[in-house]
Design a protein around this motif. Structure first.
Motif, short mmCIF file in Angstrom:
data_model
loop_
_atom_site.label_atom_id
_atom_site.label_comp_id
_atom_site.label_asym_id
_atom_site.label_seq_id
_atom_site.Cartn_x
_atom_site.Cartn_y
_atom_site.Cartn_z
N LEU A 17 0.86 -1.18 0.00
CA LEU A 17 0.00 0.00 0.00
C LEU A 17 0.90 1.23 0.00
O LEU A 17 2.04 1.17 0.48
CB LEU A 17 -0.90 0.04 1.23
N ARG A 18 0.36 2.34 -0.49
CA ARG A 18 1.06 3.60 -0.36
C ARG A 18 0.15 4.59 0.35
O ARG A 18 -0.93 4.90 -0.14
CB ARG A 18 1.51 4.18 -1.69
N LEU A 19 0.60 5.07 1.48
CA LEU A 19 -0.11 6.09 2.22
C LEU A 19 0.38 7.46 1.80
O LEU A 19 1.56 7.64 1.51
CB LEU A 19 0.08 5.90 3.72
N SER A 20 -0.54 8.42 1.81
CA SER A 20 -0.19 9.80 1.51
C SER A 20 -0.65 10.68 2.65
O SER A 20 -1.62 10.37 3.34
CB SER A 20 -0.86 10.26 0.22
N CYS A 21 0.03 11.77 2.81
CA CYS A 21 -0.35 12.77 3.81
C CYS A 21 -0.16 14.14 3.17
O CYS A 21 0.97 14.54 2.90
CB CYS A 21 0.49 12.62 5.06
N ALA A 22 -1.27 14.82 2.95
CA ALA A 22 -1.24 16.13 2.31
C ALA A 22 -1.35 17.23 3.35
O ALA A 22 -2.21 17.17 4.24
CB ALA A 22 -2.38 16.24 1.31
N ALA A 23 -0.48 18.22 3.22
CA ALA A 23 -0.50 19.36 4.14
C ALA A 23 -1.24 20.52 3.51
O ALA A 23 -1.32 20.65 2.30
CB ALA A 23 0.93 19.76 4.48
N SER A 24 -1.75 21.39 4.39
CA SER A 24 -2.62 22.47 3.93
C SER A 24 -1.87 23.66 3.36
O SER A 24 -2.45 24.45 2.61
CB SER A 24 -3.50 22.95 5.09
N ASP A 25 -0.58 23.81 3.71
CA ASP A 25 0.14 24.98 3.21
C ASP A 25 1.63 24.72 3.12
O ASP A 25 2.12 23.67 3.56
CB ASP A 25 -0.15 26.20 4.10
N ARG A 26 2.36 25.67 2.57
CA ARG A 26 3.78 25.48 2.28
C ARG A 26 4.68 25.46 3.50
O ARG A 26 5.86 25.12 3.38
CB ARG A 26 4.25 26.55 1.30
N THR A 27 4.13 25.80 4.67
CA THR A 27 4.97 25.70 5.87
C THR A 27 5.36 24.24 6.12
O THR A 27 6.28 23.97 6.88
CB THR A 27 4.24 26.24 7.11
N PHE A 28 4.66 23.34 5.46
CA PHE A 28 4.98 21.91 5.50
C PHE A 28 6.47 21.67 5.28
O PHE A 28 7.08 20.82 5.92
CB PHE A 28 4.15 21.22 4.41
N SER A 29 7.06 22.43 4.38
CA SER A 29 8.44 22.17 3.95
C SER A 29 9.48 22.46 5.01
O SER A 29 10.64 22.04 4.86
CB SER A 29 8.76 22.97 2.68
N VAL A 30 9.12 23.12 6.10
CA VAL A 30 10.12 23.41 7.13
C VAL A 30 10.14 22.33 8.21
O VAL A 30 11.03 22.32 9.07
CB VAL A 30 9.87 24.79 7.80
N TYR A 31 9.17 21.43 8.15
CA TYR A 31 9.05 20.41 9.19
C TYR A 31 9.60 19.06 8.76
O TYR A 31 9.46 18.66 7.59
CB TYR A 31 7.57 20.20 9.57
N ALA A 32 10.17 18.36 9.72
CA ALA A 32 10.34 16.93 9.53
C ALA A 32 8.95 16.30 9.59
O ALA A 32 8.05 16.82 10.26
CB ALA A 32 11.22 16.34 10.62
N MET A 33 8.77 15.20 8.87
CA MET A 33 7.48 14.54 8.83
C MET A 33 7.63 13.10 9.31
O MET A 33 8.54 12.38 8.89
CB MET A 33 6.90 14.54 7.42
N GLY A 34 6.73 12.72 10.20
CA GLY A 34 6.79 11.37 10.74
C GLY A 34 5.51 10.61 10.48
O GLY A 34 4.45 11.19 10.25
N TRP A 35 5.65 9.30 10.51
CA TRP A 35 4.49 8.40 10.50
C TRP A 35 4.51 7.58 11.79
O TRP A 35 5.57 7.09 12.21
CB TRP A 35 4.53 7.45 9.30
N PHE A 36 3.35 7.47 12.38
CA PHE A 36 3.15 6.66 13.57
C PHE A 36 1.98 5.72 13.31
O PHE A 36 1.23 5.92 12.35
CB PHE A 36 2.84 7.55 14.78
N ARG A 37 1.83 4.72 14.15
CA ARG A 37 0.69 3.82 14.00
C ARG A 37 0.21 3.35 15.36
O ARG A 37 0.97 3.31 16.32
CB ARG A 37 1.05 2.62 13.12
#
Length: 120
Positions: A17-37
């Motif tokens: 499977l491929r999961l996606s996570c879409a962010a609402s704005d460009r501030t997304f690019s300054v953050y590290a992004m994690g996945w948890f379960r």
């Protein structure tokens, strides 16, 4: 930043499977992004993290070699490719924005979760 996870579903063991996570704005690019379960009856746990520019990644031992995290800052989206799935991967998967860490407290923004069910 608001996060929307998608891509979950029912898959047989060994599948992908491929999961996606879409962010609402460009501030997304300054953050590290994690996945948890979070599996049924268990606490939420770290799965993977990617640095703000995609240059660094880190995985939980349980998924290392089977899952791949990636991001496209131009699309404000982070992905989690799940391969060789096992029944024990069944969980609600959450994306989060924050620091390049494994602790949940280091993440300030969370998506709503997407359910992955792996049948044996």
């Amino acid at each position: 930043v608001q996060l929307q996870a998608s891509g979950g579903g029912l898959v047989q063991a060994g599948g992908s499977l491929r999961l996606s996570c879409a962010a609402s704005d460009r501030t997304f690019s300054v953050y590290a992004m994690g996945w948890f379960r979070q599996a049924p009856g268990k606490e939420r746990e770290f799965v993977a993290v990617i640095s703000w520019n995609g240059g660094s990644t880190y995985y939980a031992d349980s998924v290392n070699g089977r899952f791949t995290i990636s991001r496209e800052n131009a699309k404000n989206t982070v992905y989690l490719q799940l391969n060789s799935l096992k029944p024990e991967d069944t969980a609600v998967y959450y994306c989060a924005a924050g620091r390049f860490r494994t602790a949940q407290d280091d993440y300030s923004y969370w998506g709503q979760g997407t359910l992955v069910t792996v049948s044996s």
